[in-house]
Design a protein around this motif. Sequence first.
Motif, PDB file in Angstrom:
ATOM      1  N   ILE A 116      -4.070   7.916  -4.513  1.00 32.45           N
ATOM      2  CA  ILE A 116      -2.761   7.806  -3.883  1.00 32.45           C
ATOM      3  C   ILE A 116      -2.242   9.182  -3.494  1.00 32.45           C
ATOM      4  N   GLU A 151       7.439   9.448  -1.701  1.00 31.47           N
ATOM      5  CA  GLU A 151       6.633   8.433  -1.023  1.00 31.47           C
ATOM      6  C   GLU A 151       5.205   8.468  -1.548  1.00 31.47           C
ATOM      7  N   ALA A 152       4.748   7.342  -2.063  1.00 27.85           N
ATOM      8  CA  ALA A 152       3.377   7.195  -2.548  1.00 27.85           C
ATOM      9  C   ALA A 152       2.649   6.248  -1.605  1.00 27.85           C
ATOM     10  N   ARG A 153       1.491   6.710  -1.094  1.00 31.51           N
ATOM     11  CA  ARG A 153       0.704   5.912  -0.139  1.00 31.51           C
ATOM     12  C   ARG A 153      -0.734   5.817  -0.613  1.00 31.51           C
ATOM     13  N   MET A 154      -1.271   4.615  -0.581  1.00 28.33           N
ATOM     14  CA  MET A 154      -2.672   4.431  -0.920  1.00 28.33           C
ATOM     15  C   MET A 154      -3.518   5.185   0.102  1.00 28.33           C
ATOM     16  N   SER A 175       1.576  -2.185  -7.976  1.00 27.47           N
ATOM     17  CA  SER A 175       1.866  -3.235  -6.993  1.00 27.47           C
ATOM     18  C   SER A 175       0.610  -3.575  -6.192  1.00 27.47           C
ATOM     19  N   TRP A 176      -0.282  -2.597  -6.002  1.00 31.80           N
ATOM     20  CA  TRP A 176      -1.532  -2.860  -5.292  1.00 31.80           C
ATOM     21  C   TRP A 176      -2.488  -3.669  -6.166  1.00 31.80           C
ATOM     22  N   SER A 212       0.809  -1.223   0.000  1.00 30.93           N
ATOM     23  CA  SER A 212       0.000   0.000   0.000  1.00 30.93           C
ATOM     24  C   SER A 212       0.841   1.271   0.000  1.00 30.93           C
ATOM     25  N   SER A 213       2.177   1.134   0.014  1.00 25.33           N
ATOM     26  CA  SER A 213       3.031   2.325  -0.078  1.00 25.33           C
ATOM     27  C   SER A 213       4.374   1.932  -0.673  1.00 25.33           C
ATOM     28  N   ILE A 214       5.028   2.936  -1.219  1.00 29.25           N
ATOM     29  CA  ILE A 214       6.352   2.725  -1.796  1.00 29.25           C
ATOM     30  C   ILE A 214       7.126   4.029  -1.675  1.00 29.25           C
ATOM     31  N   THR A 215       8.420   3.930  -1.437  1.00 29.44           N
ATOM     32  CA  THR A 215       9.264   5.122  -1.387  1.00 29.44           C
ATOM     33  C   THR A 215      10.426   4.938  -2.351  1.00 29.44           C
ATOM     34  N   CYS A 239       3.121   2.303  -6.898  1.00 28.69           N
ATOM     35  CA  CYS A 239       2.207   1.983  -5.795  1.00 28.69           C
ATOM     36  C   CYS A 239       0.926   1.346  -6.327  1.00 28.69           C
TER      37      CYS A 239
END
Length: 146
Positions: A82, A69-72, A40-41, A2-5, A37
């Motif tokens: 996102i 940083e990308a967060r759902m 991958s989700w 749910s997140s990626i940096t 993000c």
Amino acid sequence: MSSITLRFLAEPSTVNFGGKVHGGTVMKWIDEAGYACATSWAKRYCVTVFLGSIRFHRPIMIGDLVEVEARMAFTGRTSMNISVEVRSGDMKSGQMEKTTECLIVFVSVDSHGRPIPAPAFNPETPGDIALAQRAKAHLDAARSTS
């Protein structure tokens, strides 16, 4: 996931006429992190359908360490909303400051480019719930002005 940096150095090839990283380059990084993000989700190809509420707080200097940083935030039937925050700073000091933030929406698509349902994201932590509420408010505001 749910997140990626994403982390990297701001290179001289990204400089604008003012000697700082070009805003368009920052937007490209945001799209790349959002794509990583969302994909991958959803576990499939995704496309950008909206980028809004972008705010540039301060410039990024050449040579800075950059974190994107990308967060759902939340999902709709086919959309993945996102939140992306960009931070940068001098590696020697270790100080990272927020430079840019925005909301980006992706849709997962089939092999013909048609939207397909996205896996549901259910925010559980107080921080994730607050992020979902902020993102929904931004999108509602954007929809009411268009």
